[in-house]
Design a protein around this motif. Structure first.
Motif, PDB file in Angstrom:
ATOM      1  N   GLY A 180       0.791  -1.227   0.000  1.00  0.00           N
ATOM      2  CA  GLY A 180       0.000   0.000   0.000  1.00  0.00           C
ATOM      3  C   GLY A 180       0.821   1.273   0.000  1.00  0.00           C
ATOM      4  O   GLY A 180       0.279   2.363   0.107  1.00  0.00           O
ATOM      5  N   VAL A 181       2.133   1.169  -0.113  1.00  0.00           N
ATOM      6  CA  VAL A 181       3.109   2.247  -0.006  1.00  0.00           C
ATOM      7  C   VAL A 181       3.050   2.857   1.397  1.00  0.00           C
ATOM      8  O   VAL A 181       2.316   3.814   1.677  1.00  0.00           O
ATOM      9  N   SER A 182       3.840   2.259   2.272  1.00  0.00           N
ATOM     10  CA  SER A 182       3.958   2.788   3.627  1.00  0.00           C
ATOM     11  C   SER A 182       4.567   4.178   3.545  1.00  0.00           C
ATOM     12  O   SER A 182       5.298   4.486   2.597  1.00  0.00           O
ATOM     13  N   ARG A 183       4.257   5.027   4.524  1.00  0.00           N
ATOM     14  CA  ARG A 183       4.871   6.367   4.550  1.00  0.00           C
ATOM     15  C   ARG A 183       6.393   6.247   4.504  1.00  0.00           C
ATOM     16  O   ARG A 183       7.068   7.073   3.908  1.00  0.00           O
ATOM     17  N   ASN A 184       6.903   5.187   5.154  1.00  0.00           N
ATOM     18  CA  ASN A 184       8.354   5.020   5.203  1.00  0.00           C
ATOM     19  C   ASN A 184       8.937   4.565   3.872  1.00  0.00           C
ATOM     20  O   ASN A 184      10.151   4.544   3.707  1.00  0.00           O
ATOM     21  N   PHE A 209      -5.162  -2.695   5.229  1.00  0.00           N
ATOM     22  CA  PHE A 209      -4.661  -1.552   6.004  1.00  0.00           C
ATOM     23  C   PHE A 209      -5.200  -0.221   5.480  1.00  0.00           C
ATOM     24  O   PHE A 209      -4.703   0.845   5.852  1.00  0.00           O
ATOM     25  N   ALA A 210      -6.216  -0.288   4.622  1.00  0.00           N
ATOM     26  CA  ALA A 210      -6.764   0.925   4.030  1.00  0.00           C
ATOM     27  C   ALA A 210      -7.158   1.916   5.121  1.00  0.00           C
ATOM     28  O   ALA A 210      -7.748   1.537   6.136  1.00  0.00           O
ATOM     29  N   GLY A 211      -6.798   3.165   4.922  1.00  0.00           N
ATOM     30  CA  GLY A 211      -7.155   4.204   5.878  1.00  0.00           C
ATOM     31  C   GLY A 211      -6.128   4.398   6.976  1.00  0.00           C
ATOM     32  O   GLY A 211      -6.223   5.361   7.735  1.00  0.00           O
ATOM     33  N   CYS A 269      -0.126   4.950   2.349  1.00  0.00           N
ATOM     34  CA  CYS A 269      -0.720   5.863   1.360  1.00  0.00           C
ATOM     35  C   CYS A 269      -1.935   5.273   0.637  1.00  0.00           C
ATOM     36  O   CYS A 269      -2.364   5.843  -0.369  1.00  0.00           O
ATOM     37  N   ASP A 270      -2.456   4.147   1.083  1.00  0.00           N
ATOM     38  CA  ASP A 270      -3.608   3.519   0.427  1.00  0.00           C
ATOM     39  C   ASP A 270      -3.344   3.201  -1.041  1.00  0.00           C
ATOM     40  O   ASP A 270      -4.229   3.325  -1.890  1.00  0.00           O
TER      41      ASP A 270
END
Lengths: 503, 268
Positions: B180-184, B215-217, B222-223
């Motif tokens: 989901g493309v983690s912020r990290n 993990f949406a939301g 980044c969803d």
């Protein structure tokens, strides 16, 4: 020794009043004494409500020891007296801002903001983003010393992480690993649960260990609710767990063959791994076992015809796998690459608290299937597979031995009278003010889940400890004084989970 | 040497013949769901209520409920179909799921599911016979990676289609993203995309990469990839079956163009 602890079994629950509430220095001393007596620190975590919980795993007695203490803003670090606490203490600081004073290498673990409001343990300002990998790293100075940085994006189809090698020529003095790139907030999201999505998220804590994490979560929720899944459901879970082990051990032995340039086993095992994944799909439609487990039961049953068909396919795939792996272990050029590479000494493995395959490869027979059986029956017969040497060969050999054992176990489970219709999931409503622990031996090692409910019966805290959390440090140890070109081989012999660590 | 050769003979040849022939699929595989809203009881929204990831919306078809399933969010768990006693919503064995547009990932009664189309013009001429992909894993569970990796084994032999995974974005024609493309990982994903010389394609594999998955939301991620980079192919699933991924890739390079049913899988 029994004094400060509450004793419980894996898959059990206790009322919070029964968990001893010690002063922090007494808890600290009790942990040091217990680890000194051969127990393993399974978990050291905050609850977000001002307390720290310690879970000690006693494999010899098949028991878990639990106690807790009030948690101040800082305390004298446990790590100098108990090295296996080192990551737990960094995690505690990152999640709740508690500073372990005197921690020898104090840096963030996953690079995120704390779970509760309050000051940051490293004094990072609230209005600045927490950037991944921004932390001190070990450096080595001197002539002809150089540094190799790899990642977070790696050169294959691999999860992200940052690896920093301190090298002298080809020799690695030290490898340091920064993770956190896969952090998705699983523990934070579980607070206030179990939510409708909790089970789906636990299945995705580490996708290659869907069953191990899923089962550990089911154990926690069932124990909190005071219900026990029925035996046919437990047998089906056990079957899925062994299929998961078979697929991963087969795949990784093939990948090890590939990293030594031995293509026959690399090719065969890549395909045979798929045969085992397809057996999981034959049970539940998903090659990773998604959707099979639910708290209180399982989703799919097996009738006699399907069991017979699966037994035939298991036998065929198993014979191919054993044949392919025997070829690997009978090939001198492979053995020359496996032996004495990536050595972790037993004394270091014990001090660092390594678990699972990596620990059994150092001659230590801990195996939660035997020591903490979860399927309502005694664990597998005979001692756990172990090897001596702690090198790549030992880790590969343990996996081959376990692969063969799993074939027998899975076949035995397929011969049991598993239910043709799925044993319906029992209703699970967690009791307020309880603590429960799930412990399942996944293919890498023990997966530990801990749930604590508040007065409302919702999760006050949910903690996930993947075996990779304990074992990444083992990979760092294994690389010392090795050639940097041996990194892929060493890495694959552990094959640790990034997402299971990062959560 | 002779031992290895004998072993090769014993292990046999197993590369499947897709797309000429569809390899056997597990009978319980949950592929593309179908909806027959004529069976939906009035006022019923059991499927939507059962879905933990809000993948199902209930529209209205005259007086009847009309479920619409967003396969971009769907985790292909059986929660909805189990909650539907009249079996108005059920999963089929249909493995072909990849689409060219996010909005095409919708299943509803009477709606034609538009499978992915081939790249057009110059980019098709460039990459139709040779597509090098940089795989970026960013905030998933390593499940999609497992089945992306499988395509490289001899059972699938992705190389026979001219598709391969490469070790540097500079060598790549496109990016295949899982997670989901983690912020990290946000910066690393952007940098990887920028480092790939154009023209380039992006392929999002799995529910996380399309819409955040389970993990949406979550603010930690980044969803999905579409908010960061333009996505050319969406391959849904949690994780998608390797055949679903391969079918999508072959559609993208124009090796499969039909929208009709493929040859029937052989028995067994």
């Amino acid at each position: 020794m029994s004094g400060p602890w509450c004793f419980m079994r894996a898959g059990g629950a206790v009322a919070l009043e029964a968990v001893p509430d010690l002063p922090l220095d007494a808890l600290r001393a009790a942990v040091v004494a217990a680890v000194g007596a051969g127990r393993r620190l399974g978990c050291w975590c905050g609850d977000g409500a001002g307390r720290v919980y310690a879970v000690l795993v006693d494999d010899a007695a098949g028991q878990l020891l639990v106690a807790r203490a009030p948690l101040p803003d800082s305390y004298p670090a446990l790590t100098p007296d108990c090295p296996q606490a080192h990551l737990f203490e960094r995690e505690l600081a990152e999640q709740y801002g508690v500073v372990p004073v005197g921690h020898p290498w104090f840096k963030p673990v996953r690079f995120h903001r704390r779970l509760t409001p309050g000051p940051d343990a490293w004094g990072r300002p609230d209005d600045e983003a927490v950037l991944p990998g921004v932390a001190d790293m070990f450096t080595v100075a001197g002539d002809e010393v150089h540094e190799v940085a790899v990642g977070p994006v790696h050169a294959g189809v691999i999860e992200p992480g940052h690896f920093r090698f301190q090298c002298h020529g080809e020799v690695v003095f030290h490898l340091e690993i920064n993770l956190g790139y896969q952090h998705r907030g699983i523990e934070r999201a579980a607070i206030g649960g179990p939510h409708p999505r909790s089970m789906l998220q636990m299945e995705a804590a580490a996708g290659d260990s869907t069953i191990a994490h899923g089962w550990a979560h089911c154990q926690v929720v069932e124990a909190l609710a005071g219900v026990a899944a029925e035996q046919p459901a437990l047998d089906l879970r056990a079957l899925m767990l062994e299929l998961e082990r078979l697929a991963n051990h087969t795949g990784d032995l093939g990948a090890l063959a590939g990293d030594t340039g031995f293509l026959p086993t690399a090719s065969f095992n890549g395909r045979i791994r798929g045969d085992f994944l397809n057996l999981s799909a034959a049970v539940c439609g998903s090659r990773l076992g998604r959707g099979m487990l639910r708290p209180g039961g399982v989703r799919f049953g097996l009738d006699a015809a399907r069991r017979e068909d699966m037994r035939r396919r298991l036998e065929r795939a198993g014979a191919d796998a054993v044949h392919s792996c025997r070829l690997l272990f009978a090939t001198a050029s492979v053995q020359a690459r496996f032996e004495d590479v990536g050595v972790v000494r037993p004394i270091d493995a014990a001090a660092a608290g390594l678990v699972g395959v990596a620990r059994r490869a150092c001659g230590h027979p801990a195996d939660a299937r035997r020591d903490h059986p979860a399927d309502g029956r005694p664990g597998p017969a005979g001692p756990a597979a172990t090897a001596e040497g702690g090198d790549v060969h030992a880790r590969a050999f343990v996996r081959f031995a376990e692969l063969q054992e799993s074939l027998r176990l899975a076949d035995g489970l397929l011969q049991r009278d598993a239910a043709a219709t799925p044993p319906g999931a029992l209703r699970c409503r967690p009791r307020p003010g309880h603590l429960a622990i799930g412990l399942i031996e996944g293919w890498r090692g023990p997966v530990l889940h801990l749930g604590i409910t508040g007065d409302d019966g919702r999760f006050l805290r949910y903690k996930v400890v993947d075996p990779s959390f304990h074992n990444w440090f083992g990979l760092m140890l294994a690389l010392r004084d090795e050639q940097i070109s041996d990194f892929p081989l060493c890495n694959k012999s552990f094959n640790l989970s990034y997402c299971g660590f990062d959560l | 040497m002779i031992t290895a050769l004998l072993a090769r003979l014993r292990q046999g040849h197993h590369t499947n013949r897709f797309p000429a022939q569809v390899p056997p699929l597990p009978d319980r595989l949950r592929g593309r769901p179908v909806v027959d809203s004529t069976l939906c009881p009035p006022g019923c929204r059991a499927c939507a209520d059962a879905c933990a990831v809000d993948a199902i919306a209930i529209g209205a078809d005259g007086g009847r409920p009309a479920p619409r399933i967003d396969l971009g969010k769907c985790l292909f768990c059986p929660d909805c179909s189990e909650a539907c006693p009249p079996k108005a919503l059920r999963f089929t064995n249909e493995f072909r799921l990849a689409t060219s547009a996010r909005g095409d990932l919708e299943v509803a009664d009477g709606r034609v599911y538009a499978l992915g189309r081939a790249l057009a013009g110059r980019i098709r001429r460039l990459y139709g016979r040779s597509l090098k992909l940089r795989v970026v894993s960013a905030g998933g569970c390593n499940g999609c990676e497992v089945d992306v990796n499988v395509l490289g084994t001899l059972a699938w032999d992705l190389g026979r289609f001219g598709i391969s995974y490469v070790a540097s974005p500079r060598h790549a024609d496109g990016m295949l993203i899982c997670g989901g493309v983690s912020r990290n990982m946000e910066l690393a994903v952007r940098k990887t995309w920028e480092a790939i010389p154009g023209p380039k394609v992006c392929i999002a594999v799995g529910a996380c990469a399309i819409a955040g998955g389970p993990f949406a939301g979550h603010p930690e991620q980044c969803d999905g990839a579409a908010g960061l980079v333009p996505v050319d192919l969406f391959i849904p699933g949690c994780p998608p079956h390797p055949l679903t991924i391969l079918d999508g890739l072959l559609r993208l390079i124009g090796r499969i163009e039909d929208q009709a049913a493929p040859p029937a899988p052989p028995a067994g």
